[in-house]
Design an enzyme around this catalytic site. Structure first.
Site, PDB file in Angstrom:
ATOM      1  N   CYS A  98     -53.402  51.423 -22.235  1.00  0.00           N
ATOM      2  CA  CYS A  98     -53.270  52.879 -22.233  1.00  0.00           C
ATOM      3  C   CYS A  98     -52.272  53.332 -21.165  1.00  0.00           C
ATOM      4  O   CYS A  98     -52.281  52.833 -20.047  1.00  0.00           O
ATOM      5  CB  CYS A  98     -54.652  53.471 -21.938  1.00  0.00           C
ATOM      6  SG  CYS A  98     -54.674  55.238 -21.698  1.00  0.00           S
ATOM      7  N   CYS A 102     -50.975  60.937 -22.886  1.00  0.00           N
ATOM      8  CA  CYS A 102     -51.176  61.644 -24.153  1.00  0.00           C
ATOM      9  C   CYS A 102     -52.312  62.663 -24.069  1.00  0.00           C
ATOM     10  O   CYS A 102     -52.338  63.619 -24.844  1.00  0.00           O
ATOM     11  CB  CYS A 102     -51.498  60.678 -25.283  1.00  0.00           C
ATOM     12  SG  CYS A 102     -50.935  59.025 -25.003  1.00  0.00           S
ATOM     13  N   THR A 189     -59.131  59.953 -17.921  1.00  0.00           N
ATOM     14  CA  THR A 189     -58.020  59.006 -18.063  1.00  0.00           C
ATOM     15  C   THR A 189     -56.816  59.434 -17.225  1.00  0.00           C
ATOM     16  O   THR A 189     -56.351  60.568 -17.342  1.00  0.00           O
ATOM     17  CB  THR A 189     -57.626  58.931 -19.556  1.00  0.00           C
ATOM     18  OG1 THR A 189     -58.725  58.401 -20.276  1.00  0.00           O
ATOM     19  CG2 THR A 189     -56.407  58.048 -19.767  1.00  0.00           C
ATOM     20  N   GLU A 255     -59.859  55.195 -15.527  1.00  0.00           N
ATOM     21  CA  GLU A 255     -60.662  56.411 -15.640  1.00  0.00           C
ATOM     22  C   GLU A 255     -61.456  56.697 -14.367  1.00  0.00           C
ATOM     23  O   GLU A 255     -61.785  55.776 -13.607  1.00  0.00           O
ATOM     24  CB  GLU A 255     -61.627  56.294 -16.835  1.00  0.00           C
ATOM     25  CG  GLU A 255     -60.998  56.594 -18.186  1.00  0.00           C
ATOM     26  CD  GLU A 255     -60.067  55.526 -18.734  1.00  0.00           C
ATOM     27  OE1 GLU A 255     -60.065  54.401 -18.190  1.00  0.00           O
ATOM     28  OE2 GLU A 255     -59.324  55.807 -19.696  1.00  0.00           O
ATOM     29  N   HIS A 290     -55.796  64.212 -30.455  1.00  0.00           N
ATOM     30  CA  HIS A 290     -55.967  62.952 -29.732  1.00  0.00           C
ATOM     31  C   HIS A 290     -56.360  61.808 -30.679  1.00  0.00           C
ATOM     32  O   HIS A 290     -55.970  60.664 -30.464  1.00  0.00           O
ATOM     33  CB  HIS A 290     -56.970  63.113 -28.592  1.00  0.00           C
ATOM     34  CG  HIS A 290     -56.772  62.092 -27.511  1.00  0.00           C
ATOM     35  ND1 HIS A 290     -55.552  61.855 -26.912  1.00  0.00           N
ATOM     36  CD2 HIS A 290     -57.619  61.199 -26.950  1.00  0.00           C
ATOM     37  CE1 HIS A 290     -55.667  60.880 -26.031  1.00  0.00           C
ATOM     38  NE2 HIS A 290     -56.919  60.458 -26.040  1.00  0.00           N
ATOM     39  N   TYR A 294     -54.457  57.290 -32.052  1.00  0.00           N
ATOM     40  CA  TYR A 294     -55.011  55.946 -31.874  1.00  0.00           C
ATOM     41  C   TYR A 294     -54.413  54.890 -32.804  1.00  0.00           C
ATOM     42  O   TYR A 294     -54.416  53.708 -32.459  1.00  0.00           O
ATOM     43  CB  TYR A 294     -56.543  56.005 -31.960  1.00  0.00           C
ATOM     44  CG  TYR A 294     -57.160  56.308 -30.604  1.00  0.00           C
ATOM     45  CD1 TYR A 294     -56.837  57.474 -29.931  1.00  0.00           C
ATOM     46  CD2 TYR A 294     -58.033  55.412 -29.993  1.00  0.00           C
ATOM     47  CE1 TYR A 294     -57.361  57.741 -28.686  1.00  0.00           C
ATOM     48  CE2 TYR A 294     -58.569  55.671 -28.740  1.00  0.00           C
ATOM     49  CZ  TYR A 294     -58.234  56.836 -28.091  1.00  0.00           C
ATOM     50  OH  TYR A 294     -58.743  57.096 -26.851  1.00  0.00           O
ATOM     51  N   CYS A 297     -51.045  54.068 -30.416  1.00  0.00           N
ATOM     52  CA  CYS A 297     -51.166  53.230 -29.205  1.00  0.00           C
ATOM     53  C   CYS A 297     -51.949  51.955 -29.479  1.00  0.00           C
ATOM     54  O   CYS A 297     -51.602  50.891 -28.988  1.00  0.00           O
ATOM     55  CB  CYS A 297     -51.755  54.019 -28.042  1.00  0.00           C
ATOM     56  SG  CYS A 297     -53.498  54.423 -28.181  1.00  0.00           S
ATOM     57  N   GLU A 441     -63.485  51.522 -24.883  1.00  0.00           N
ATOM     58  CA  GLU A 441     -62.539  52.643 -24.927  1.00  0.00           C
ATOM     59  C   GLU A 441     -62.151  52.946 -26.379  1.00  0.00           C
ATOM     60  O   GLU A 441     -62.029  54.108 -26.757  1.00  0.00           O
ATOM     61  CB  GLU A 441     -61.302  52.322 -24.076  1.00  0.00           C
ATOM     62  CG  GLU A 441     -60.501  53.557 -23.675  1.00  0.00           C
ATOM     63  CD  GLU A 441     -59.573  54.055 -24.767  1.00  0.00           C
ATOM     64  OE1 GLU A 441     -59.280  55.261 -24.796  1.00  0.00           O
ATOM     65  OE2 GLU A 441     -59.130  53.245 -25.608  1.00  0.00           O
TER      66      GLU A 441
HETATM   67 FE1  SF4 Z   1     -54.346  56.083 -23.775  1.00  0.00          FE
HETATM   68 FE2  SF4 Z   1     -53.929  55.835 -26.385  1.00  0.00          FE
HETATM   69 FE3  SF4 Z   1     -55.387  57.881 -25.426  1.00  0.00          FE
HETATM   70 FE4  SF4 Z   1     -52.700  57.725 -25.048  1.00  0.00          FE
HETATM   71  S1  SF4 Z   1     -53.803  57.967 -26.990  1.00  0.00           S
HETATM   72  S2  SF4 Z   1     -54.237  58.303 -23.547  1.00  0.00           S
HETATM   73  S3  SF4 Z   1     -52.419  55.523 -24.775  1.00  0.00           S
HETATM   74  S4  SF4 Z   1     -55.916  55.695 -25.351  1.00  0.00           S
HETATM   75 FE    FE Z   2     -58.070  57.143 -24.775  1.00  0.00          FE
END
Ligand code: SF4
Ligand code: FE
Length: 477
Positions: A98, A102, A189, A255, A290, A294, A297, A441
């Site tokens: 991560c 984002c 995060t 985190e 958000h 996923y 990433c 996560e």
């Molecule tokens: Fe982290 Fe993925 Fe969330 Fe971006 S979208 S903050 S890389 S877990």
């Molecule tokens: Fe996340």
């Protein structure tokens, strides 16, 4: 736009109050516990200056017409939404974890559109205020943490029914200069290496709970703010070189629990103050943005897991076995399925009343729901391919030991042509990327699985589906 170096430099001037493992960390930039996460976030700055990825990581501000880092942008079309997913996959392929930025990106997009709708209905002054804040973020290329999750306490009670109301962040005072808030935000995060936090409510609220309907921007080092950094699986490995696996970028997002002890927020940074009617809309919009991410990433992270699994199959001398090839194909299929869904919810996005663009909500929720399953399956297959030694390897201190090192080196060797240390490094990378912290996560980041199912049911339009079935079966009315 900042680059990696100026970003890290900018963190040095923050006066953050951070605790980790029972100690106060005064120099976060050099802390071995925190540094990997800073390196990861820094990639969002570094890649903006890489000509090969300029089109993904930079864009034009709709406020100023200037070139900005995409992480501070408000989506102006489905093209922006698609580029976001491609950017996330690309950066995750560099970091294997991560990169945190984002969350604030999504919070800003949610806040931008919801404040517009709130103002239109309630005649509030929030949208213009928020635009000023956004301008400040874009001009200074700041990292914003998206601060949504409240600790909640007894999940069966509404915020106002709790014995300790601080378990949801709330307004404790309003005066002519601003508001005072108290509470905490959990699982934050990237918070200890962010400049600002954008606070939002965590659930839909009713009038009884209007004191909890608060959205505002707070510097991460404001008086009354303190951060308690989370422990991760094997985090002491961050002090080593070989065993940590991904020592440069760490596991997940670094985190922390952020405590807000009577924090003053001036009015120009307040974007919701008791408008409980809009808490649910803000939560859902942020969550959908958000959840979109996923398949970007995590597909990038999975690309590395696939690469590491393939390498181990070579190092173990089994790369030609047909069942190994088949398992690799299965991982590729799962990864690309995750990616398809993220791309689909982006290209099926729609324009909002304020002019910005929003993802297709049901597809965004399906994306994240798939993550809660497929990442576990990808990890399971990677363990199958790797072999049991990823769980039983001695420490790097044993490998480097003058007396016993030769035994570790001899008995943990795979094929002759590959150094034992390299085989160990890849095994540790896999262990690190598929262990407890990383998997949890994928399960709970951007909301637990049930939260996605609630949105899917609401968006599924079951009445329409029943009408279709009736029509085909010849049932009238
Ligand atoms: Fe982290 Fe993925 Fe969330 Fe971006 S979208 S903050 S890389 S877990
Ligand atoms: Fe996340």
């Amino acid at each position: 736009m900042k680059n990696a170096e100026t970003y890290v430099e900018s963190l040095k001037s923050l006066k953050l109050k951070v605790f980790a493992s029972g100690e106060q960390i005064t120099n976060i930039v050099d802390s071995p516990l925190i540094k990997p996460h800073i390196n990861s976030a820094a990639m969002t700055y570094e890649m903006a200056h890489n000509p090969a990825f300029e089109d993904l990581v930079t864009t034009t501000s709709h406020l100023t017409g200037k070139k900005i880092n995409r992480f501070t942008h408000i989506h102006q079309g489905t093209d922006d939404l698609v580029k976001k997913v491609k950017m996330l996959r690309m950066i995750a392929q560099q970091t294997g974890t991560c990169f945190q930025r984002c969350v604030g990106f999504d919070a800003m997009n949610a806040m931008y559109s919801v404040t517009y709708e709130m103002d239109r209905e309630l005649n509030t002054p929030y949208h213009e205020r928020f635009k000023q804040f956004l301008l400040y973020i874009q001009e200074n290329d700041l990292m914003v943490a998206g601060s949504m999750t409240d600790p909640k306490g007894d999940r069966g009670l509404k915020p106002s029914q709790l014995k300790d109301p601080d378990l949801y962040t709330r307004i404790v005072e309003k005066n002519d200069k601003g508001i005072v808030i108290r509470g905490a935000k959990a699982h934050q995060t990237g918070i200890v290496n962010s400049h600002e936090m954008l606070i939002m409510p965590t659930i839909a609220l009713t009038e009884d709970d209007k004191a909890f309907a608060v959205a505002c921007a707070v510097p991460t080092d404001a008086p009354g703010v303190l951060h308690i950094f989370g422990r991760q699986t094997n985090d002491e490995r961050k002090f080593g070189l070989i065993d940590q696996g991904n020592c440069r970028f760490g596991v997940v997002g670094g985190e922390a629990l952020t405590v807000l002890e009577d924090v003053f927020v001036p009015w120009d940074r307040v974007f919701m103050c008791e408008e409980y009617q809009y808490a649910g809309a803000l939560v859902e919009r942020f969550a959908c943005y958000h959840r979109q991410n996923y398949g970007g990433c995590k597909a990038g992270v999975s690309d590395i897991i696939i690469g590491a699994s393939s390498l181990l199959s070579f190092y173990n001398g089994v790369s030609k076995a047909s069942h190994i090839r088949d398992k690799i194909v299965e991982m590729v299929h799962l990864t690309e399925t995750l990616y398809c869904c993220s791309i689909a919810c982006s290209s099926e996005g729609n324009k909002l009343p304020c002019g910005s663009y929003y993802v297709n909500p049901i597809l965004a929720n399906v994306t994240k729901q798939n993550i809660t399953r497929f990442i576990y399956e990808i990890a399971r297959i990677s363990h199958d391919i790797a072999g049991g030694f990823i769980a039983t390897l001695p420490s790097e201190k044993d490998l480097l030991h003058p007396e016993i090192g030769k035994y570790v080196d001899k008995y943990f060797r795979g094929v002759d042509s590959v150094k034992t240390e390299d085989r160990i490094r890849i095994a540790r990378l896999l262990e690190n990327m598929t262990g407890g912290t990383a998997l949890a996560e994928s399960m709970h980041g951007a909301g637990s699985p049930q939260a996605q199912r609630v949105v899917m049911l609401r968006q599924a339009n079951l009445d329409h589906k029943m009408t279709l079935a009736k029509k085909l079966a010849g049932i009238e009315s």
